[in-house]
Design an enzyme around this catalytic site. Structure first.
Site, PDB file in Angstrom:
ATOM      1  CD  GLU A 101      -1.995   2.156   1.424  1.00 35.98           C
ATOM      2  OE1 GLU A 101      -1.688   2.947   0.501  1.00 35.98           O
ATOM      3  OE2 GLU A 101      -2.141   2.498   2.591  1.00 35.98           O
TER       4      GLU A 101
ATOM      5  CB  CYS B 249      -1.550   6.839   1.244  1.00 31.94           C
ATOM      6  SG  CYS B 249      -2.575   5.885   2.350  1.00 31.94           S
TER       7      CYS B 249
HETATM    8  P1  NDP Z   1       9.049   5.189   4.066  1.00 31.32           P
HETATM    9  O1  NDP Z   1       8.447   4.394   2.988  1.00 31.32           O
HETATM   10  O2  NDP Z   1      10.495   5.432   3.990  1.00 31.32           O
HETATM   11  O3  NDP Z   1       8.734   4.480   5.460  1.00 31.32           O
HETATM   12  C1  NDP Z   1       7.683   3.548   5.655  1.00 31.32           C
HETATM   13  C2  NDP Z   1       8.224   2.307   6.333  1.00 31.32           C
HETATM   14  O4  NDP Z   1       9.090   1.611   5.455  1.00 31.32           O
HETATM   15  C3  NDP Z   1       9.056   2.601   7.580  1.00 31.32           C
HETATM   16  O5  NDP Z   1       8.852   1.567   8.516  1.00 31.32           O
HETATM   17  C4  NDP Z   1      10.465   2.578   7.048  1.00 31.32           C
HETATM   18  O6  NDP Z   1      11.410   2.332   8.047  1.00 31.32           O
HETATM   19  C5  NDP Z   1      10.387   1.453   6.060  1.00 31.32           C
HETATM   20  N1  NDP Z   1      11.355   1.481   4.986  1.00 31.32           N
HETATM   21  C6  NDP Z   1      11.825   2.563   4.309  1.00 31.32           C
HETATM   22  N2  NDP Z   1      12.663   2.174   3.353  1.00 31.32           N
HETATM   23  C7  NDP Z   1      12.750   0.828   3.412  1.00 31.32           C
HETATM   24  C8  NDP Z   1      13.494  -0.147   2.693  1.00 31.32           C
HETATM   25  N3  NDP Z   1      14.288   0.177   1.684  1.00 31.32           N
HETATM   26  N4  NDP Z   1      13.349  -1.442   3.038  1.00 31.32           N
HETATM   27  C9  NDP Z   1      12.536  -1.781   4.042  1.00 31.32           C
HETATM   28  N5  NDP Z   1      11.819  -0.915   4.769  1.00 31.32           N
HETATM   29  C10 NDP Z   1      11.919   0.379   4.458  1.00 31.32           C
HETATM   30  O7  NDP Z   1       8.290   6.522   4.209  1.00 31.32           O
HETATM   31  P2  NDP Z   1       8.881   7.934   4.704  1.00 31.32           P
HETATM   32  O8  NDP Z   1       8.628   8.049   6.132  1.00 31.32           O
HETATM   33  O9  NDP Z   1      10.277   8.137   4.264  1.00 31.32           O
HETATM   34  O10 NDP Z   1       7.965   8.902   3.870  1.00 31.32           O
HETATM   35  C11 NDP Z   1       8.369   9.268   2.557  1.00 31.32           C
HETATM   36  C12 NDP Z   1       7.229   9.192   1.605  1.00 31.32           C
HETATM   37  O11 NDP Z   1       6.559   7.940   1.685  1.00 31.32           O
HETATM   38  C13 NDP Z   1       6.132  10.182   1.874  1.00 31.32           C
HETATM   39  O12 NDP Z   1       6.447  11.423   1.377  1.00 31.32           O
HETATM   40  C14 NDP Z   1       4.980   9.520   1.170  1.00 31.32           C
HETATM   41  O13 NDP Z   1       5.055   9.770  -0.193  1.00 31.32           O
HETATM   42  C15 NDP Z   1       5.206   8.068   1.387  1.00 31.32           C
HETATM   43  N6  NDP Z   1       4.432   7.524   2.502  1.00 31.32           N
HETATM   44  C16 NDP Z   1       3.264   6.932   2.218  1.00 31.32           C
HETATM   45  C17 NDP Z   1       2.500   6.442   3.232  1.00 31.32           C
HETATM   46  C18 NDP Z   1       1.212   5.783   2.961  1.00 31.32           C
HETATM   47  O14 NDP Z   1       0.330   5.827   3.801  1.00 31.32           O
HETATM   48  N7  NDP Z   1       1.057   5.124   1.821  1.00 31.32           N
HETATM   49  C19 NDP Z   1       2.885   6.563   4.624  1.00 31.32           C
HETATM   50  C20 NDP Z   1       4.172   7.180   4.822  1.00 31.32           C
HETATM   51  C21 NDP Z   1       4.889   7.634   3.776  1.00 31.32           C
HETATM   52  P3  NDP Z   1      12.303   3.534   8.635  1.00 31.32           P
HETATM   53  O15 NDP Z   1      11.369   4.485   9.284  1.00 31.32           O
HETATM   54  O16 NDP Z   1      13.185   2.834   9.614  1.00 31.32           O
HETATM   55  O17 NDP Z   1      13.030   4.131   7.481  1.00 31.32           O
END
Ligand code: NDP
Length: 458
Positions: free
Chosen positions: A232, A266
């Site tokens: 998602e 999102c």
């Molecule tokens: P991320 O996608 O980086 O973070 C979401 C989760 O994924 C966190 O638990 C993060 O861990 C983890 N994660 C990040 N990169 C990896 C990876 N390469 N492998 C495995 N796990 C990973 O979101 P951000 O907080 O950086 O937000 C950035 C953008 O993401 C936003 O601007 C938005 O566009 C999108 N976003 C979308 C959401 C939604 O509801 N669909 C929610 C949040 C963000 P960690 O925190 O340790 O990096």
């Protein structure tokens, strides 16, 4: 990224946490696997009893939990309470409905397959890894955890590094409600550790809510391991307003749809595509109402928009707006990063966008709205579909032909008509294109992490 609670309202680091080491990760995976072996043998009735107890707990603790969410990611306190109570509702929904959703599906005419009896049953898969984001620190997790546990799966939560206290709360909630030890545990790990966990043979599948890069990375690890994944990811949802719409309602809903959760959702409406006949009136009212929102401390009851959750999130958003401004877009309100403590960004409305500006194609994860003028419904649909995302969409019209046209034409996981996109336990939730795949919630959500086992008897 350090695992820490950093108050986005002040920028002050409140608490940091040591990540789990390899031995602790191994212990938690082993415990989750053992818990699965116990849980899969329990009845739906038993699991429903525990799930209802978890719902009771979260309701009793709503005030403390909501304060935690607001402290860690900055959403207004009333919205944090709403999120917490919605989790209880979802838990009860699956407590009530899991058994029916996963009932044996008997083939009506087994003779057609040369059988005396034939059908299919849903069985749990085992340990599922949940990689979750900070924007709805409870809801995103419970949306997965309630159906997963009711199906007899167990969960390991790798939460976002900036919401560790929310993660720890969730990591003990289901055990406190009666589920076997290890049924739903938190791993305090960074994103670099996700690969090793997903490679582990005891972990059978993964669900991720978050950004597109995180989704691509986790999906490729899952693919290499031939493990099921549900993704998602982001969205840049269109909000289309046609001439027959109730303009005042459409404007008021547009403001909420863009700014709730401080604009970090999102499924927030992000691109407002308005028919030329009502474009000027919509723009005036919408801009006035966006500009009038009360920004401030999310603990203050009067606040409608709090800070963004992270400094990097605010910097990214400001860059997108600056790029549009430099390329000739009109900033109708907002658009500048305020001085002072905390990661605030004002509600912003931008018009006169054109191809080549990043905001046209990229997701704005904060209270920034873009406006587009459309002369025809065909043009509105073309603009709506021009991003690589396909999460949800909203349409405002009272014209039956327009309604049918857009329901047919919009490339999205959902269309909400004369309202804003909301996730309901009763309705499937998820996207297409770069917004991900798989569905959460409803019957589809609980079936995603099940083995549909065919049974055939001569
Ligand atoms: P991320 O996608 O980086 O973070 C979401 C989760 O994924 C966190 O638990 C993060 O861990 C983890 N994660 C990040 N990169 C990896 C990876 N390469 N492998 C495995 N796990 C990973 O979101 P951000 O907080 O950086 O937000 C950035 C953008 O993401 C936003 O601007 C938005 O566009 C999108 N976003 C979308 C959401 C939604 O509801 N669909 C929610 C949040 C963000 P960690 O925190 O340790 O990096």
């Amino acid at each position: 990224m350090a695992i820490a609670t950093i108050n986005p309202t002040t920028g002050v680091t409140e608490q940091t946490f040591e990540p789990h080491d390899a031995a602790e990760i191994e212990r938690r995976i082993a415990l989750a696997d053992a818990a699965y072996r116990a849980l899969r043998l329990t009845s739906f009735t038993q699991r429903a009893e525990w799930m209802r107890a978890a719902a009771d707990l979260i309701e009793q603790e709503v005030d403390d939990v909501a304060r935690l969410l607001t402290l860690e990611m900055g959403k207004p306190l009333a919205q944090a309470k709403g999120e917490t109570l919605k989790c209880a509702k979802n838990m009860r929904f699956y407590a009530d409905n899991a058994e029916g959703f996963l009932a044996y599906e008997a083939l009506e005419n087994p003779a057609a397959v040369n059988a005396s009896r034939a059908g299919a049953r849903y069985e749990p898969l085992g340990v599922v890894l949940a990689v979750m984001p900070w924007n709805y620190p409870l809801w995103q997790v419970v949306r997965f955890a309630a159906p997963a546990l009711m199906a007899g799966n167990t969960g390991l939560l790798k939460h976002a590094s900036n919401v560790p206290q929310s993660a720890l709360y969730l990591g003990s909630l289901f055990e406190r409600a009666g589920f076997p030890d290890g049924s739903f545990a938190t791993l305090l790990i960074g994103s670099a550790e996700v690969e090793a966990v997903l490679d582990d043979w005891r972990v059978k599948a993964v669900t991720l809510t978050g950004s597109e890069p995180a989704g691509r990375s986790v999906a490729s690890i899952a693919g290499r391991n031939i493990k099921k994944a549900v993704l998602e990811l982001g969205g840049s949802d269109p909000f289309i307003v046609m001439p027959s719409a109730d303009l005042e309602k459409a404007v008021a809903t547009a403001v909420t749809a863009r700014t709730q959760n401080n604009g970090q959702s999102c499924i927030a409406a992000k691109r407002f595509i308005v028919h030329t006949e009502i474009y000027d009136a919509f723009t005036r009212l919408f801009t006035e109402q966006m500009a009038a929102l009360v920004i401030g401390d999310p603990f203050d009851a009067a606040t409608q928009v709090g800070p963004l959750a992270t400094k990097s999130g605010r910097d990214d958003l400001a860059e997108l707006v600056d790029d549009a401004r430099m390329n000739g877009a009109s900033i109708l309100t907002g658009g500048t990063t305020p001085d002072g403590a905390g990661w605030f960004y004002p509600p912003t409305v931008i018009a006169d966008l054109h191809d080549g500006m990043r905001l046209v194609l990229e997701e704005a994860f904060g209270p920034v709205a873009t406006l587009y003028r459309a002369d025809t419904r065909e043009e509105a649909a073309r603009i709506a579909n021009q991003t690589t995302f396909g999460l949800s969409s909203a349409l405002w019209t009272t014209d039956a032909d327009d309604e049918q046209f857009f329901v047919d034409e919009l490339d999205a996981g959902a269309v909400f008509i004369n309202g804003m996109t909301v996730s309901y336990p009763e309705l499937p939730f998820g996207g297409i294109k770069d917004s991900g795949y798989g569905r959460e919630l409803a019957a589809a959500g609980i079936r995603e992490f099940c083995n549909l086992k065919t049974v055939w008897k001569a």
